[in-house]
Design an enzyme around this catalytic site. Structure first.
Site, PDB file in Angstrom:
ATOM      1  N   ARG A   7       0.861  -1.181   0.000  1.00 46.95           N
ATOM      2  CA  ARG A   7       0.000   0.000   0.000  1.00 46.95           C
ATOM      3  C   ARG A   7       0.897   1.231   0.000  1.00 46.95           C
ATOM      4  NH1 ARG A   7      -3.347  -2.829  -1.592  1.00 46.95           N
ATOM      5  NH2 ARG A   7      -5.391  -3.334  -0.725  1.00 46.95           N
TER       6      ARG A   7
ATOM      7  N   HIS B   1      -0.949   0.044  -9.608  1.00 46.80           N
ATOM      8  CA  HIS B   1      -1.640  -0.964  -8.790  1.00 46.80           C
ATOM      9  C   HIS B   1      -2.081  -2.139  -9.672  1.00 46.80           C
ATOM     10  CE1 HIS B   1      -3.560  -1.201  -4.607  1.00 46.80           C
ATOM     11  NE2 HIS B   1      -3.509  -2.420  -5.103  1.00 46.80           N
TER      12      HIS B   1
ATOM     13  N   GLU C  95      -2.637   7.589  -4.632  1.00 48.22           N
ATOM     14  CA  GLU C  95      -3.010   6.965  -5.906  1.00 48.22           C
ATOM     15  C   GLU C  95      -4.502   7.035  -6.217  1.00 48.22           C
ATOM     16  OE1 GLU C  95      -1.756   2.838  -5.008  1.00 48.22           O
ATOM     17  OE2 GLU C  95      -3.845   2.261  -5.282  1.00 48.22           O
TER      18      GLU C  95
ATOM     19  N   ASP D 129       4.310  -0.125  -7.154  1.00 45.18           N
ATOM     20  CA  ASP D 129       3.022  -0.484  -7.754  1.00 45.18           C
ATOM     21  C   ASP D 129       1.901   0.268  -7.063  1.00 45.18           C
ATOM     22  OD1 ASP D 129       1.424  -2.056  -9.591  1.00 45.18           O
ATOM     23  OD2 ASP D 129       0.679  -3.124  -7.818  1.00 45.18           O
TER      24      ASP D 129
HETATM   25  P1  NAI Z   1      -1.231 -11.479   4.693  1.00 44.38           P
HETATM   26  O1  NAI Z   1      -2.258 -11.062   5.681  1.00 44.38           O
HETATM   27  O2  NAI Z   1      -1.145 -12.913   4.280  1.00 44.38           O
HETATM   28  O3  NAI Z   1       0.220 -11.039   5.224  1.00 44.38           O
HETATM   29  C1  NAI Z   1       0.485  -9.810   5.806  1.00 44.38           C
HETATM   30  C2  NAI Z   1       1.621  -9.995   6.796  1.00 44.38           C
HETATM   31  O4  NAI Z   1       1.965  -8.733   7.330  1.00 44.38           O
HETATM   32  C3  NAI Z   1       1.258 -10.920   7.966  1.00 44.38           C
HETATM   33  O5  NAI Z   1       2.228 -11.932   8.137  1.00 44.38           O
HETATM   34  C4  NAI Z   1       1.207  -9.983   9.152  1.00 44.38           C
HETATM   35  O6  NAI Z   1       1.605 -10.604  10.375  1.00 44.38           O
HETATM   36  C5  NAI Z   1       2.205  -8.921   8.717  1.00 44.38           C
HETATM   37  N1  NAI Z   1       2.070  -7.682   9.477  1.00 44.38           N
HETATM   38  C6  NAI Z   1       0.962  -7.161  10.079  1.00 44.38           C
HETATM   39  N2  NAI Z   1       1.291  -6.012  10.711  1.00 44.38           N
HETATM   40  C7  NAI Z   1       2.604  -5.811  10.489  1.00 44.38           C
HETATM   41  C8  NAI Z   1       3.515  -4.808  10.896  1.00 44.38           C
HETATM   42  N3  NAI Z   1       3.123  -3.783  11.671  1.00 44.38           N
HETATM   43  N4  NAI Z   1       4.805  -4.912  10.501  1.00 44.38           N
HETATM   44  C9  NAI Z   1       5.208  -5.966   9.730  1.00 44.38           C
HETATM   45  N5  NAI Z   1       4.401  -6.952   9.327  1.00 44.38           N
HETATM   46  C10 NAI Z   1       3.112  -6.877   9.700  1.00 44.38           C
HETATM   47  O7  NAI Z   1      -1.438 -10.538   3.427  1.00 44.38           O
HETATM   48  P2  NAI Z   1      -0.940 -10.765   1.933  1.00 44.38           P
HETATM   49  O8  NAI Z   1      -1.999 -11.474   1.160  1.00 44.38           O
HETATM   50  O9  NAI Z   1       0.436 -11.305   1.937  1.00 44.38           O
HETATM   51  O10 NAI Z   1      -0.926  -9.264   1.399  1.00 44.38           O
HETATM   52  C11 NAI Z   1       0.001  -8.302   1.876  1.00 44.38           C
HETATM   53  C12 NAI Z   1      -0.423  -6.924   1.432  1.00 44.38           C
HETATM   54  O11 NAI Z   1      -0.307  -6.838   0.003  1.00 44.38           O
HETATM   55  C13 NAI Z   1      -1.909  -6.590   1.697  1.00 44.38           C
HETATM   56  O12 NAI Z   1      -2.068  -6.021   2.968  1.00 44.38           O
HETATM   57  C14 NAI Z   1      -2.259  -5.629   0.610  1.00 44.38           C
HETATM   58  O13 NAI Z   1      -2.155  -4.306   1.121  1.00 44.38           O
HETATM   59  C15 NAI Z   1      -1.197  -5.844  -0.459  1.00 44.38           C
HETATM   60  N6  NAI Z   1      -1.763  -6.296  -1.744  1.00 44.38           N
HETATM   61  C16 NAI Z   1      -1.460  -5.585  -2.878  1.00 44.38           C
HETATM   62  C17 NAI Z   1      -1.941  -5.982  -4.110  1.00 44.38           C
HETATM   63  C18 NAI Z   1      -1.577  -5.252  -5.376  1.00 44.38           C
HETATM   64  O14 NAI Z   1      -2.222  -5.473  -6.420  1.00 44.38           O
HETATM   65  N7  NAI Z   1      -0.581  -4.392  -5.380  1.00 44.38           N
HETATM   66  C19 NAI Z   1      -2.834  -7.141  -4.227  1.00 44.38           C
HETATM   67  C20 NAI Z   1      -3.038  -7.859  -2.978  1.00 44.38           C
HETATM   68  C21 NAI Z   1      -2.532  -7.417  -1.784  1.00 44.38           C
END
Ligand code: NAI
Length: 330
Positions: free
Chosen positions: A234, A295, A263, A258
């Site tokens: 994000r 994105h 944005e 990305d």
């Molecule tokens: P996920 O929920 O599987 O993993 C997120 C990880 O971040 C978890 O292991 C969690 O413990 C950790 N986390 C939470 N708070 C934290 C902090 N303060 N410091 C460090 N780590 C922390 O989520 P996933 O599926 O891996 O997605 C990650 C991010 O990718 C999403 O939150 C979303 O914002 C972004 N995303 C972007 C996309 C794009 O098209 N550019 C598409 C899908 C997701």
């Protein structure tokens, strides 16, 4: 029941319509696609609908939620994983919120890797050159990823796929997560170590109060000179002005973005014929060592199919039982 359920689908793009119409062939919901984003002005369009389906740049704040509830909308169905654009606390007990927690971690992790390779091997430059029959190699020198240290912030679904990809390149992986995975076969370190030791840093954690501007003037100063930052998570994880300053000072070697903190008003739209108002983004884009995609990381065939299937299943589950495994709660 699905035939009677009406869904107002905001920020609809051609590719959304294709994938949702296909997924909806069996379900038979009445979906009305609106090109506009959901916000305080457009929420009036939701009148008469049971569900609003929204994406990353729709605004679902307190006012919008109150208005949806007043109109009898029962569910906010996010067709994405991140939910930082929804006031979850305010929604609690008033209206349901569901999301698609995983649609393709591969799509996003592979896009992060694509950006990294493009940047390191100057592909964005050489592509334009050879299109113009310019076969010079000057200023195209890259470096081997093999043996470099990559810091991965957030080791959830996407972060872990990205770690696997980096290992394939023979990179040393260090990682930080607020909730580290037990028995991980990579090294967890604290954020300070990530900043200090990484040649490349890739962000895969959600945007929260804690992670907002985790890359700022101070953290940039403690990073290695020449560090490459990749953000497919994000935009607001990175203070864009601090990033620009870090690039200007030659402290940051490259940025692969990305996502961008402002944005919402820009990405997903064709702005090519317009006077561009965002000076920070314009300046970032003008840099030879900055690559911006709008994105796009999620945009694969597989991910779109999963998004549509899961969103309709979430709606079905929530409306028939009042619950969903993919419900978002504060
Ligand atoms: P996920 O929920 O599987 O993993 C997120 C990880 O971040 C978890 O292991 C969690 O413990 C950790 N986390 C939470 N708070 C934290 C902090 N303060 N410091 C460090 N780590 C922390 O989520 P996933 O599926 O891996 O997605 C990650 C991010 O990718 C999403 O939150 C979303 O914002 C972004 N995303 C972007 C996309 C794009 O098209 N550019 C598409 C899908 C997701």
């Amino acid at each position: 029941m699905s035939g009677k359920v009406k869904i107002a689908f905001f920020d609809a793009k051609d590719y959304d319509i294709v994938s949702f119409d296909e997924a909806n062939e069996k379900a038979g919901y009445k979906i009305k696609y609106f090109e506009t984003k959901l916000d305080e002005d457009t929420v009036k369009l939701a009148k008469g609908y049971d569900v609003v389906c929204v994406f990353v740049n729709d605004t679902v704040n307190e006012k919008v939620i109150n208005s949806l509830v007043k109109k009898g909308v029962k569910l906010i169905a996010l067709r994405c994983a991140g939910f930082n654009n929804v006031d979850i606390k305010h929604a609690a007990g008033k209206i349901g919120v569901v999301r698609v927690p995983a649609y393709s971690p591969y799509a996003v992790a592979e896009h992060a890797a694509a950006l990294l390779l493009t940047s390191v091997r100057r592909i964005h430059k050489s592509y334009i050159r050879t299109k113009d029959f310019n076969f010079s190699l000057s200023n195209l020198m890259g470096f081997d990823l093999h043996g470099k240290t990559v810091g991965v912030v957030g080791t959830g679904k996407i972060g872990r796929v990205f770690i696997d990809i980096c290992r394939g390149f023979g990179m040393n992986v260090i990682a930080y997560d607020k909730f580290p995975v037990k028995d991980a076969d990579y090294e967890y370190v604290d954020l300070k170590e990530i900043w200090k030791r990484s040649d490349i840093i890739s962000f895969h954690c959600p945007l929260t109060d804690e992670t907002y501007h985790m890359v700022d003037q101070k953290s940039i100063k403690s990073m290695k000179k020449g560090v490459i930052l990749i953000n497919t998570s994000r935009g607001a994880l990175i203070d864009a002005d601090a990033l620009l300053e870090g690039i200007r000072k030659r402290h940051i070697g490259a940025a692969c973005l990305d996502v961008y903190e402002e944005e919402a008003d820009v990405f997903f739209e064709d702005r090519s014929g317009h006077i561009f108002e965002d000076d920070t983004l314009a300046r970032l884009i003008s840099m030879p060592n900055v690559i911006v995609t709008s994105h796009q990381a999620f945009l694969t065939r597989e991910a779109l199919t999963n998004i549509a299937d899961t969103t309709l299943a979430n709606i079905d589950g929530y409306l028939s039982t009042g619950k969903s495994v993919n419900e978002v709660k504060p």
